[in-house]
Design an enzyme around this catalytic site. Structure first.
Site, PDB file in Angstrom:
ATOM      1  N   GLU A  67      10.904  27.247  32.736  1.00 46.25           N
ATOM      2  CA  GLU A  67      11.840  28.361  32.948  1.00 46.25           C
ATOM      3  C   GLU A  67      11.243  29.676  32.423  1.00 46.25           C
ATOM      4  O   GLU A  67      11.905  30.466  31.767  1.00 46.25           O
ATOM      5  CB  GLU A  67      13.189  28.041  32.278  1.00 46.25           C
ATOM      6  N   GLU A 113      16.518  20.513  37.696  1.00 46.51           N
ATOM      7  CA  GLU A 113      17.548  20.169  36.716  1.00 46.51           C
ATOM      8  C   GLU A 113      18.919  20.258  37.370  1.00 46.51           C
ATOM      9  O   GLU A 113      19.465  21.350  37.530  1.00 46.51           O
ATOM     10  CB  GLU A 113      17.483  21.084  35.481  1.00 46.51           C
TER      11      GLU A 113
END
Length: 600
Positions: free
Chosen positions: A179, A254
């Site tokens: 991320e 995710e």
């Protein structure tokens, strides 16, 4: 560096098993295994959060739910146990053994090795020794950070290279960073990480994982790497990712069945219906995805992380990483698990029935255990270090635990005491008398010191380090007192500092001694078991501290809640007599501790 027998066996198997090697490449839209599209249906779990004797059970639970892949975070700071010293060999650090088990159970691996991972883990997986560099910059090409990160990458690559799918192993892809588009925009940093992995022998494809926004994908994705979305649930999100990084597959790296919980919050609970709709939609459109997490496990010891936010811009995570996941902290199937198993089972079609769900691992209640005052923290301090002003614990070579700062008051003797800054929770004493507490979570860093008749009063501040922030711009999170202490605006000088890392060896060797009426007491109890079984020890009778069972650190407890019970695996218990040791920051009188078969 310690490399396990499992890693050597993986290497030998790879050399002997050319017939088992596969090809795995990134197509324009699909992942291609041996030239055929593969829909990755993954469930994530973290070996460091699971007792190693239960690794295979948790893997089998995930397989029986219907996933074909396990996503695995590797925590750099868990494996580099001291600067330059790596452990991939002891049972709970043997990542090669875990990968081998996944393969033996007929599944693939998505490897997420960082170096930064987030994961609600202390410092996002980065080692605390980095914080001894005063002006350190992380997650960029700062040469001091990169020297350490590249050393880690090369050490880990020697362990995992034989487990690549191209070598007959289970690893399909490796994630670059994590991320990154939520943090920075240094494309050169990401490119350098990929280059180091390749130089170290990693040949499988790479992927990135970012939020599904334009700026995150622009800053965090890499040409030629698959695009993971955290999460990816709509057509618009997938189309955006394809426009931002064309020519590679996009998947939901995710998809969240549950969520994390901080101290002082209600338990995070996510409903089943929305999750099933999202998963069904991904399945129907042939999209790959990873459930974060299928099983969470436990933040044993000091490993729980923290986030920014709230009154004090600090939100520490609870010890449990149950995460409201489909498989509970203790390894049991939930309603959510059964719903996912039904959906994923239907999706298999003609591929055959799912395996039977493994039997539950036994869990048992334990009758009330009587504890008694055993030792005082104050009678077991090490030799002090002289310090003109307080410094963070990392400056004293300490990574975790507690630290004591003590000085004699000269000039001002009472009034407004301010600590800049307290990281993270402190108890304050004058001449050994408890005055009160400071709490970063609540933004409380001042306290009134009462007047005293002593012309030379002694001020003592005991600071507990809780989890380091693991996400975004406040990750440089040193512990203890980070700058200075003032009394009515006067900076207090000439301190004695007592590091208390509270390592397991120190606790195991703690001698029984005089217990004064001063908060900071170790309470000891013993209990007998005919047959060890998993249990959850209830600390409702205590206030705030740490618990060890037979010398193993179960983690932090806090009457703030919501967690009141800490998971103790059967492997840390024994037939016959067992010992429990509780260090409480406030409690003066002992209370009983009970074991329960469930977290709540």
């Amino acid at each position: 560096m310690r490399i396990s027998v499992s890693a050597l066996l993986l290497l030998a198997a790879a050399l002997a098993g050319a017939a088992d090697r596969h090809t795995f490449v990134l197509g324009k839209d699909d992942f291609l295994l041996d030239g055929k599209p593969l829909q990755i249906v993954s469930g994530e779990m973290h070996p460091a959060r699971i007792p190693p004797e239960y690794w295979r059970h948790r893997i089998r639970m995930a397989r029986a739910m219907g996933v074909n892949t396990i996503a695995v975070y590797v925590f750099w700071n868990f494996h580099e146990t001291a600067e330059g010293r790596f452990d991939f060999a002891t049972p709970d650090h043997d990542i090669a053994a875990f990968l081998k088990m996944v393969q033996e159970e007929g599944m693939w691996v998505l490897l997420r090795p960082g170096p930064y991972v987030c994961a609600e883990w202390d410092f996002g997986g980065l080692p605390a020794y980095l914080l001894r560099v005063p002006d350190l910059k992380v997650r960029c090409l700062d040469p001091r950070y990169m020297a350490a990160a590249e050393r880690y990458i090369r050490a880990l690559a020697r362990v995992i290279a034989p487990a690549q799918v191209t070598e007959g192993g289970p690893i399909l892809m490796l994630q670059i960073e994590n991320e990154y588009g939520s943090f920075g925009n240094d494309r050169n940093y990401l490119l350098r990480l990929r280059q180091v992995w390749q130089e170290a022998g990693i040949r499988v494809p790479f992927y990135t994982a970012d939020g599904a926004t334009t700026y995150m994908l622009e800053a965090g994705s890499l040409p030629g790497a698959a695009v993971g979305l955290d999460p990816g649930s709509t057509d618009e999100q997938f189309e955006l990712a394809r426009r931002m990084n064309p020519g590679v597959p996009v998947f939901s790296s995710e998809t969240y069945p549950g969520w994390l919980t901080h101290w002082g919050e209600p338990w995070a609970r996510r409903g089943v219906d929305r999750l099933i709709r999202d998963v069904q939609g991904l399945l129907d459109k042939g999209r790959s995805f990873n459930l974060y997490v299928v099983h969470g496990g436990t933040n044993f010891g000091f490993w729980a992380g923290a986030n920014s936010g709230g009154k004090g811009n600090y939100l520490p995570d609870i010890t449990s990483y149950d995460y409201d996941a489909p498989i509970t902290e203790q390894g049991r199937a939930t309603v959510k698990y059964q719903a996912l198993r039904e959906v994923l089972g239907r999706h298999r079609g003609t591929k055959g029935a799912l395996p039977e769900i493994p039997a539950d691992i036994p869990a048992a209640a334990i009758p009330p255990i009587a504890l008694r005052p055993y030792a005082s923290l104050w009678q077991n301090l090490p030799r002090p270090v002289a310090s003109v002003q307080p410094r963070p614990m990392e400056d004293y070579g300490q990574d975790f635990g507690m630290i004591v700062y003590q000085t004699t008051l000269i000039g001002h003797k009472s009034g407004n005491l301010a600590v800049t800054d307290v990281h993270d929770y402190a108890t304050v004493f004058v001449d050994g008398r408890y005055i009160g507490k400071l709490d970063r979570r609540e933004g409380v860093n001042t306290i009134a010191l009462p007047k005293t008749d002593n012309p030379e009063p002694v001020l003592t501040i005991l600071v507990e380090a809780m989890g380091r922030i693991n996400f975004a711009q406040t990750m440089i999170d040193r512990k203890g007192i980070t700058d200075r202490v003032t009394l009515n605006g006067m900076t207090l000088m000439n301190w004695e500092v007592y590091p208390l890392p509270l390592k397991d060896d120190f606790v195991r060797q703690l001698p029984e001694g005089k217990v004064e009426e001063r908060p900071g007491i170790f309470f000891l109890g013993t209990f007998d078991l005919a047959e060890p079984a998993d249990t959850f020890l209830d600390l409702s009778g205590y206030q705030k501290g740490l618990v060890w069972v037979n010398g193993h650190n179960l983690g932090r407890y806090w009457n703030l809640g919501p967690q009141k019970r800490l998971y103790c695996p059967a492997g840390w218990l024994r037939r016959g007599q067992n010992q429990i040791l509780v260090l409480d920051l406030h409690q003066l009188q002992p209370a009983a501790v009970m074991g329960f078969a469930e977290l709540q």
